[in-house]
Motif scaffolding. Sequence first.
Motif, mmCIF file in Angstrom:
data_model
loop_
_atom_site.group_PDB
_atom_site.id
_atom_site.type_symbol
_atom_site.label_atom_id
_atom_site.label_comp_id
_atom_site.label_asym_id
_atom_site.label_seq_id
_atom_site.Cartn_x
_atom_site.Cartn_y
_atom_site.Cartn_z
ATOM 1 N N LEU A 129 44.703 48.582 32.712
ATOM 2 C CA LEU A 129 43.892 49.297 33.515
ATOM 3 C C LEU A 129 43.327 50.215 32.585
ATOM 4 O O LEU A 129 43.830 50.894 31.682
ATOM 5 C CB LEU A 129 44.309 49.817 34.821
ATOM 6 N N HIS A 130 42.069 50.659 33.047
ATOM 7 C CA HIS A 130 41.387 51.924 32.192
ATOM 8 C C HIS A 130 41.843 53.274 32.860
ATOM 9 O O HIS A 130 41.369 53.555 33.831
ATOM 10 C CB HIS A 130 39.820 52.074 32.264
ATOM 11 N N TRP A 131 42.763 53.812 32.274
ATOM 12 C CA TRP A 131 43.348 54.836 32.785
ATOM 13 C C TRP A 131 42.625 56.045 33.252
ATOM 14 O O TRP A 131 43.005 56.778 34.263
ATOM 15 C CB TRP A 131 44.740 55.416 31.954
ATOM 16 N N ASP A 132 41.452 56.357 32.718
ATOM 17 C CA ASP A 132 40.556 57.285 33.128
ATOM 18 C C ASP A 132 39.603 57.072 34.394
ATOM 19 O O ASP A 132 38.826 57.514 34.899
ATOM 20 C CB ASP A 132 39.621 57.739 32.096
ATOM 21 N N LYS A 133 39.881 55.723 34.752
ATOM 22 C CA LYS A 133 39.284 55.242 36.179
ATOM 23 C C LYS A 133 40.177 55.353 37.227
ATOM 24 O O LYS A 133 39.936 54.438 38.232
ATOM 25 C CB LYS A 133 38.754 53.975 35.892
ATOM 26 N N GLU A 134 41.237 55.912 37.183
ATOM 27 C CA GLU A 134 42.305 56.080 38.603
ATOM 28 C C GLU A 134 41.499 57.110 39.428
ATOM 29 O O GLU A 134 40.941 57.936 39.177
ATOM 30 C CB GLU A 134 43.313 56.823 38.028
ATOM 31 N N VAL A 135 41.349 56.361 40.656
ATOM 32 C CA VAL A 135 40.789 57.128 41.959
ATOM 33 C C VAL A 135 41.872 57.150 43.001
ATOM 34 O O VAL A 135 42.519 56.353 43.107
ATOM 35 C CB VAL A 135 39.549 56.695 42.089
#
Lengths: 919, 936
Positions: free
Chosen positions: A596-602
Amino acid sequence: MPVKVFYMPFNSRGITRQLFGEALKNVKGPDYSGILYMAPSSIKIRDAQHEFSCLAGDCYVPPEMVTLRQFSKRMFSRYGDRKIIHCALIPVVLSKLSGRGIGFSSAIAQFMGEIKQYHTEKDMDSVGRELNNIFNGLGIPEEVSHRSSEAFSIIGYYQKLLDESSAIDEYDCMSLCPAMVGEHNIRYSVLILDGFYDPTPAEKAIIKQLMLTAKDVLIAMPYNTKYSFITSCYNDFIINNFKFELPSVPQPRDFEAPSFYSYPGIEDEIEGIARSIKNFFISGKIKNLNKTCVVFPKLTVYSDMLTRIFKKYGIPHALSSRKPLGETKPFKDLLALLDSVSDDYPRIPFSQFLVSPFFRKLPQSLRQQIPRISLLSGIVKGKEAWLSLRNSGGASRKPPAGNSGVPACLQKELQWVFKKLSPLESIKNKGTYGEYCGVITELLDELDFSGLSDEKREMKETVAGIFRELSFIDTLTLSGPAGLRDFTDSMKLVLNATGTEAEAAGVQVMSVSDMHGLEPEHLYFGGLKDGDLPSKPDIDHLLPDSVRTRFGLRNLGKYLLLQKFAFWKTIESAHTVHLSYPSMEGDKSFLPSPFLHWDKEVKHHVYGIFSVEEDLILRGKTPLSSYICEIKGIGAKAAGRMFGEDSFIRVTDIDSYRACPRKFYLERVLCLEPPEIKKYEIEAMLLGTIAHEIMQALLSKGWQEFEDLPHAADTAVDRIVSLYGLEEYWKKVIRDTFVSIIPDICKIERKIRAEGFAFMDAEVAVEGEIIRGIKLRGKIDRIDKKAGHGAVEIIDYKTGPVQFSGQQVISKGATLQLFLYAALMKSMGFHVDRAGIYSLKDVRLSWIPGRNDRKEGRSIDEYISACLRYLGETVAKMRDGVFTADPIYELTCRNCPERPYCPYIQKSQAFPGVMKETA
Amino acid sequence: MEKYLDISKSVIISSPAGSGKTEKLARRYVSLLLGGSEIEKILAITFTEKAATEMKQRILGILKKENPGLFAAVVEKMPLMRISTIHAFCLKLLKRFSIELGHDPSLEVMDEFTASSLWADSVYESLMNERENPDLFFDMIVSRGMKGWDSLYRTLNELHKRRPHADLMIRERHPADGEEKKILDLYERCLRRYSRKKIERRLIDFNDIELLSYEAIIKNPQWQNILYSFDEHTDHILIDEFQDTSSLQWKIIDRLTEEWRSGMGAKRDSGKVPTIFLVGDEKQSIYLFRGANVSLFGKAKELFSEWLGREYHFEEIRENYRSLPEIVNFTNSLFSRLMQPGLYESWRTTYTPFRATRDDKGSVELIIAEGGENTRKNRETEAEAMAGRILSLYGRYEVWEEDKKRACTFGDMAILLRKRTHLTVFEDVLRRHGIPFIVVKGIGFYDEPEVAILRELLSVIIDPLDDYSLFCVLRSPLFSIGHRTLFGLISRSGVPLVEKMRTSKNAGVNSAFSMIASWIEKAQYIPVAELLDDALSGTGGWRYFWEKQRHVNIKKFINLVGQYESQGYSLLEIREKLILSKSGEEAKANINTEGMNAVKITTVHAAKGLQFPMVFLPSLDEENAPRSSSIVLEEDDETLFLAYEEDSQKRKKMEHFLRRKEKELEEEKRLFYVAVTRAQDFLCMLAAPKKDKQHSGRLAYITGNLGHIDSLRILNAPEADSLHTPSRPSQEYAFVASAPFFRGPVYTEPLPYEPRFQWRDVTEDPDIRVRHGEDWVLLGRVFHSLFEELSKGIIQPDDIGKRAMTLLRNEVFTDTGRKRLLETILDDFRKLDASRHLEGIILPRENSFSELPFILRSGSTIFRGRIDRVILRGETAFVYDYKTYPVKERELPELRDKYRYQMEIYSNAAEKLFSKKVRGYLLFTHNPFCIEYEPG
């Protein structure tokens, strides 16, 4: 044989229908049996069947749609003449051949499976030599290579036995399949290969043979330049062996890595998914639940919880495969039965069997009584222990107390059960698998082992099938008798490998591997946490990774890359994607999957109330604590009767009430006993009774010489213990224990005598009205009389630890019992000099008044008057039905079962309604 | 470059609280990566699994910020990162080398419940073993007097709890004599049995993990290979929280890295310098009860210096980045007094002062309230004082957030308890003052009423005769049956309560009975976790559990039960697990406190590694006296000693018991240190000692050293109250709200979903096994295969016997069985031949099909099936379905009816497939009869 290869971008959709459309150009219905459709998973096959039905009309002869493995098995059962053995049996067979454990045998089975798939055309000897060279080349220690050599010799033996027994395994089935296709001239008008991307050499051999004979071949291969190394081998295989065309396919679209949701726990994650699905369905975004997939890398961790939560939210769903049989209730009970017989009827497994609803002929009374008996019996294991339940035999097997009691027929019913089990028991150390299967089948028939409602038939069918497989072990391994435990272990293996595919309407829930080739409208991909995706392969005990790499087997690197490939293929093929992971579970915290792209956690929020639970929670207003209340005035009338002026109150009840009125109400008024697990021991009450009787017998004789006491003790103890149905061992323990404490008893008795007292009476029932309107009754363990004086002393025997403090009697009103007896004696005209507690545990006698009292000039009368004061107020409360939580010592609360409901502990009554919801 | 980042050296860092210990370890890890180390060759050991995750996160965080390229590479290899607890590492080692170690590779770690039941079995069997010939068990039971067995069993269990040391005592033959020797002898007997049972079941317990790993690398003949393999796969080891390492763990690490320190070995030959990095703080060693040996820290420093010389670097950090100066000053001045250097006892801790690095001042207070008549009253008084102080500070005291000051909130405050005994008192007082709070990692889960109610409900479902549990369920808000009614029901004795409910005239009782009875029925086939959910919804019970903590507690309970079921436990086992857990230390369900404006209540142990702007430490006057046990198992250097004494008075004079007590008291100081150093800006300590009684516990540490302590303000409770006017929290803080997204609209009904098409299989007769037995099921399969193969020309009639034998061989494994069935087959074929059905129906012919698959859509149903035989003659399709079991002629009409539905589907399918008129037949092959299907 024109071959058309569709290189499908990950995010293109509808390829299966496109392939069928292409096939139908040349095949006219309604007979489509000339089409052979192959896909990597049976779920994809099912999906393809549904796709095809949309194109083919109302009635037709369907194409043959199978996985490669299913195809090879089908071919073999039609044209072959050997028995195909169940995959789960291979480790069992290998274990029997090698004498090694099932774990090691499973490792060999896996190793063999890989070799048969990746080195199909080589014989085992040359594979062995090749591997040896690799081991040597890599300088790997001999101990490690030795293990694979050992595996080879076991495999060789296994293969020989298969030949001799005219059997074959599924891997061999695949190896033989191409030849069979050729020999029987199997040909199809159209061959469709959908969704394969990295077939094994054994699979490629089948594909090749089918391609050679098919009129048309249509191949769809997932393709992405980033992952061409995954598909290159398959691609090369086609390029190198066939001429092919490249029909036009959609161009790959840009796919932006999606954001993902983090949830505080696994349950929150599943609830988040459920809420989202329900919300989308209600709002019309999801129309076809069957086209909604929920996927987890470790489905087994999630499946049970998911079923529960989806049910709570009212979401119809289907898990791709049902639980393995070994994990279903009926078979767990069956295994409990087998474990019970092989392990001498241990308490819990045997109880589990006895209460099982799946053994329909078991007496109903067992089902009712055993749950309670199991807790209270003190049984650890042993047939004798079970059979002596009613004799208070064994160490402590007194019939369970409480108002349910034990029906007299119980022992008879247990005998009936043991009789049924005796054929199995008689062979438990010497049966062959065939014999076990036979005897167990009969037993199951006799006990009518069957499922509830519609499972009934299925279960019998399954058991028969499993026993057929297990019986074959005898033929195959030519091994002799085995223990029942060994048989049960093998059966567990088969049961755990036997799960069925499920097909039902609703959201489709599956693992990543089941997703191959599916194109869901809505994809919920959960459980994406570090360690689960990608996961590491199990430890390979036979081949180091370097050897695997050199030998062309799937290595660690490839294993990880394949997961990445599958992940991206899966999420790109869906129309909408919802990715998630749980950031915590209990004390553990997790990181998101590195895919996963960690900076895209919401954070995920779906507003709305979607379950009854949420609705009710919102409606809640009053704190639970306000429901925790004191017991006052309850049954005041009855309490008045029980403890009224016309009733005799037991002296011991006064102390019990004072210890805590609430506890007293539950234990003495309602006679409720919380469930507790009885230890294997001499039951405390039984021991107390015996000890009292022995003391009475010993000391009531009025013997003159202390020297006689040991001898008298011998006789008395023998006589008394023999009255109880104790095991010989425990009788002897009690006898010897008493004999060993006799010298200390003598010392105490000498002292008593030296102080001028002599035994007067034991077990003396006393009653009287020591305060006007309060009648008491009780039994004094022992009364001694002072010679020529008229004064008496009263003694209470205790087998447990003793705390006897004069201070506590006066200031708190604790341990009033002896002084109430004293008051009763006094009312009968005796002068009580002192009261004592005789601890048989510590062999010590504690007196009140004691040394300190004497110093302070306090006599027993002061204790008696304090007691009477306490007695008056206590009885008044009892009569008013006041059963408040008011412990005399907080220590008693520590293990009190009422803690959760007790206002004293929960501190709830003082401030009701303070807490308010503010959502 | 900081010295500790020099990757050519092994390093030990003594890093006091708040000095950035974990950051240093992460930086060292990053340095190793930057120095070219392979990620899979770095082993990092943390104290908990949570810490392992945090460590990973921190390493990745540093990389992401400072070296994105390396970050991407590391993320790609994340599954290969070896950051774990020592137990997880050892377990991998055991699994990896299971075969060498003589274990089955499928070995698993059993849970506590299984372990305790195996242990109980082992003790029982050991006892029973001497049933005929009384021996040591007997002697020891008798020598203990009345309740001797009880006492002996308890002693054995106590010893068993002290594994792995108890095991090591036996394995390594440490000296013991007298009563201790006898106890050890008995224990050994039981332990041997226990070990055998574990091996049989391919199980190990938690204590075995370290113990077996230790033996694997010390004693096992394969130790060299294991060490070789470890060496091959590992270049660097990093250990966090080293102060809490046990001797056994240290021995494992020591052995694994032995060659690294010798200056020789393959690794060094290849130019690699393997390193060890230990970080910890002796003053924070608080796990003596789990076997932590604080002496190891000092020992490791000495050994490293001796072994590694210049290749070793020791660093003692002196900076404190966490606390404001007043807190640091207080800590320095107090603990310099409490932890003074000692010469002979390596388990005592020496304090080294640290420096505050933060600006501003901070505050340290000690509030002394007046104690009452008993401990509970003391705590109530103290809690009142604390609540007052909290309210006086709330919204007024300013704390730092990054570089700005702001008014404090409840979320900034933490109450750290030494033990949880009086937790309910504190909760109660806070509630009363309207102070929102949350208990973090609070034990007492099973004492919570909502949990207890569900536990009792489960008990009733498992055992409806359990009157107590039923009583609890009925009086609970689930049914709200009043005590008066219950009294009336129960007091009629002699009949189980559930029976009385059945006949009760009370409507509430009746309705409760129906519901409970239905749950009992359902529990036979649906998981009880689901049932609990249903029960809470069905009774409306959720309405009473709306408070956040209760809500999550219930969810935790249901999940636990669900997990037990998934793990294969039976209901009886689950009930027992729950009964046993009742007295255990299960924590309440976690609530994510992030952003929550509530005071956190937790224990000092649970707070380790955490920090809070404002810390309250109550109960300073509590005695430090550790709980005394009849058994002590002490380690002194390399030797283990066992001491046993039942009499607590005698224990007070015995050396080993005294020593143990001293060690525990020393640990109490460290625990106090940990508590104090959690505070960032404000520290408030509280006590309520009895008037005129000498101060004890931690209070005595302070008041006994007052002359030496800096930065402390002592207040009595009224003084503390008068400091500020209490600022009452608004009602909105009165309770922590439920999840915010639980708000309208309401959709609680199940989804009304009907798929467009339902697929259905047209299946075979379900009753053959029941009516005709297993043989006919088997024969059915064989006959169908033979018919298909004959029809398709795969075999000829002459081959029937041979082919039948082949098929039977795969199903029946005795010669007699096969022979018997073969005779039936041949006989049936003879009859079929004689009746001409063989030739007329089964044998090959043009325009015919055998085992013809079809798909038929009818309305919204799609049927999937196979027709045994279709023969096309002229304009008619003749459809045959074979029934191979025996029938009687008189049964035929009934059977014709029975199969009508199936034949109707076949006929419809054939009609549509061939566009012909269809005539359907049932061919009973055993007798044989062939009857025509008549449409209904």
